[in-house]
Design a protein around this motif. Sequence first.
Motif, PDB file in Angstrom:
ATOM      1  N   PHE A  50     -10.560  -3.110   1.289  1.00 15.53           N
ATOM      2  CA  PHE A  50     -10.204  -2.330   0.109  1.00 15.53           C
ATOM      3  C   PHE A  50      -9.219  -1.218   0.466  1.00 15.53           C
ATOM      4  O   PHE A  50      -8.253  -0.977  -0.248  1.00 15.53           O
ATOM      5  CB  PHE A  50     -11.469  -1.745  -0.532  1.00 15.53           C
ATOM      6  N   VAL A  51      -9.455  -0.568   1.598  1.00 13.52           N
ATOM      7  CA  VAL A  51      -8.581   0.532   2.032  1.00 13.52           C
ATOM      8  C   VAL A  51      -7.173   0.009   2.296  1.00 13.52           C
ATOM      9  O   VAL A  51      -6.176   0.634   1.926  1.00 13.52           O
ATOM     10  CB  VAL A  51      -9.166   1.226   3.277  1.00 13.52           C
ATOM     11  N   PHE A  52      -7.071  -1.165   2.949  1.00 12.38           N
ATOM     12  CA  PHE A  52      -5.756  -1.758   3.187  1.00 12.38           C
ATOM     13  C   PHE A  52      -5.056  -2.062   1.869  1.00 12.38           C
ATOM     14  O   PHE A  52      -3.860  -1.799   1.716  1.00 12.38           O
ATOM     15  CB  PHE A  52      -5.868  -3.045   4.015  1.00 12.38           C
ATOM     16  N   ALA A  53      -5.778  -2.634   0.924  1.00  8.76           N
ATOM     17  CA  ALA A  53      -5.185  -2.985  -0.367  1.00  8.76           C
ATOM     18  C   ALA A  53      -4.652  -1.742  -1.075  1.00  8.76           C
ATOM     19  O   ALA A  53      -3.533  -1.760  -1.604  1.00  8.76           O
ATOM     20  CB  ALA A  53      -6.204  -3.707  -1.236  1.00  8.76           C
ATOM     21  N   ILE A  54      -5.419  -0.676  -1.062  1.00  7.43           N
ATOM     22  CA  ILE A  54      -4.971   0.582  -1.691  1.00  7.43           C
ATOM     23  C   ILE A  54      -3.741   1.116  -0.969  1.00  7.43           C
ATOM     24  O   ILE A  54      -2.766   1.532  -1.603  1.00  7.43           O
ATOM     25  CB  ILE A  54      -6.109   1.641  -1.681  1.00  7.43           C
ATOM     26  N   GLY A  55      -3.761   1.096   0.354  1.00  9.82           N
ATOM     27  CA  GLY A  55      -2.610   1.564   1.131  1.00  9.82           C
ATOM     28  C   GLY A  55      -1.367   0.740   0.872  1.00  9.82           C
ATOM     29  O   GLY A  55      -0.265   1.277   0.708  1.00  9.82           O
ATOM     30  N   ALA A  56      -1.518  -0.576   0.817  1.00 12.76           N
ATOM     31  CA  ALA A  56      -0.378  -1.455   0.555  1.00 12.76           C
ATOM     32  C   ALA A  56       0.190  -1.200  -0.838  1.00 12.76           C
ATOM     33  O   ALA A  56       1.412  -1.150  -1.022  1.00 12.76           O
ATOM     34  CB  ALA A  56      -0.803  -2.908   0.705  1.00 12.76           C
ATOM     35  N   ILE A  57      -0.689  -1.025  -1.809  1.00 13.22           N
ATOM     36  CA  ILE A  57      -0.234  -0.734  -3.171  1.00 13.22           C
ATOM     37  C   ILE A  57       0.512   0.595  -3.214  1.00 13.22           C
ATOM     38  O   ILE A  57       1.575   0.706  -3.844  1.00 13.22           O
ATOM     39  CB  ILE A  57      -1.425  -0.736  -4.152  1.00 13.22           C
ATOM     40  N   LEU A  58       0.006   1.604  -2.529  1.00 17.24           N
ATOM     41  CA  LEU A  58       0.688   2.910  -2.502  1.00 17.24           C
ATOM     42  C   LEU A  58       2.064   2.805  -1.851  1.00 17.24           C
ATOM     43  O   LEU A  58       3.032   3.426  -2.315  1.00 17.24           O
ATOM     44  CB  LEU A  58      -0.170   3.939  -1.776  1.00 17.24           C
ATOM     45  N   ILE A  59       2.166   2.032  -0.779  1.00 18.20           N
ATOM     46  CA  ILE A  59       3.457   1.849  -0.108  1.00 18.20           C
ATOM     47  C   ILE A  59       4.446   1.169  -1.046  1.00 18.20           C
ATOM     48  O   ILE A  59       5.592   1.604  -1.186  1.00 18.20           O
ATOM     49  CB  ILE A  59       3.287   1.041   1.190  1.00 18.20           C
ATOM     50  N   ILE A  60       4.013   0.121  -1.712  1.00 22.46           N
ATOM     51  CA  ILE A  60       4.906  -0.623  -2.602  1.00 22.46           C
ATOM     52  C   ILE A  60       5.307   0.223  -3.806  1.00 22.46           C
ATOM     53  O   ILE A  60       6.484   0.242  -4.202  1.00 22.46           O
ATOM     54  CB  ILE A  60       4.249  -1.955  -3.017  1.00 22.46           C
ATOM     55  N   VAL A  61       4.370   0.956  -4.373  1.00 25.54           N
ATOM     56  CA  VAL A  61       4.694   1.854  -5.488  1.00 25.54           C
ATOM     57  C   VAL A  61       5.678   2.934  -5.025  1.00 25.54           C
ATOM     58  O   VAL A  61       6.644   3.254  -5.733  1.00 25.54           O
ATOM     59  CB  VAL A  61       3.418   2.477  -6.091  1.00 25.54           C
TER      60      VAL A  61
END
Length: 75
Positions: A50-61
């Motif tokens: 979950f933490v990776f998914a949130i981090g990846a989403i923040l990077i892409i945003v």
Amino acid sequence: LSIVSTALAYTFWLDILAYMHTTEVGVIQVLVPVISALLAVFFLGETITFVFAIGAILIIVGLFIVEKETEIVQE
């Protein structure tokens, strides 16, 4: 092994800089952790947390925001 892979990575990096602007290459640099983690999922069987998914989403945003700002400044 790590010395060879690091040398190859820097060689590719410098080759890319010959063809693209540094700001464009910087965008690629930001995506390296996400791409590395996704490759680890496919090749090493790692799991996406979950933490990776949130981090990846923040990077892409963040990339979308920066690209949008760049388009506005160039106009």
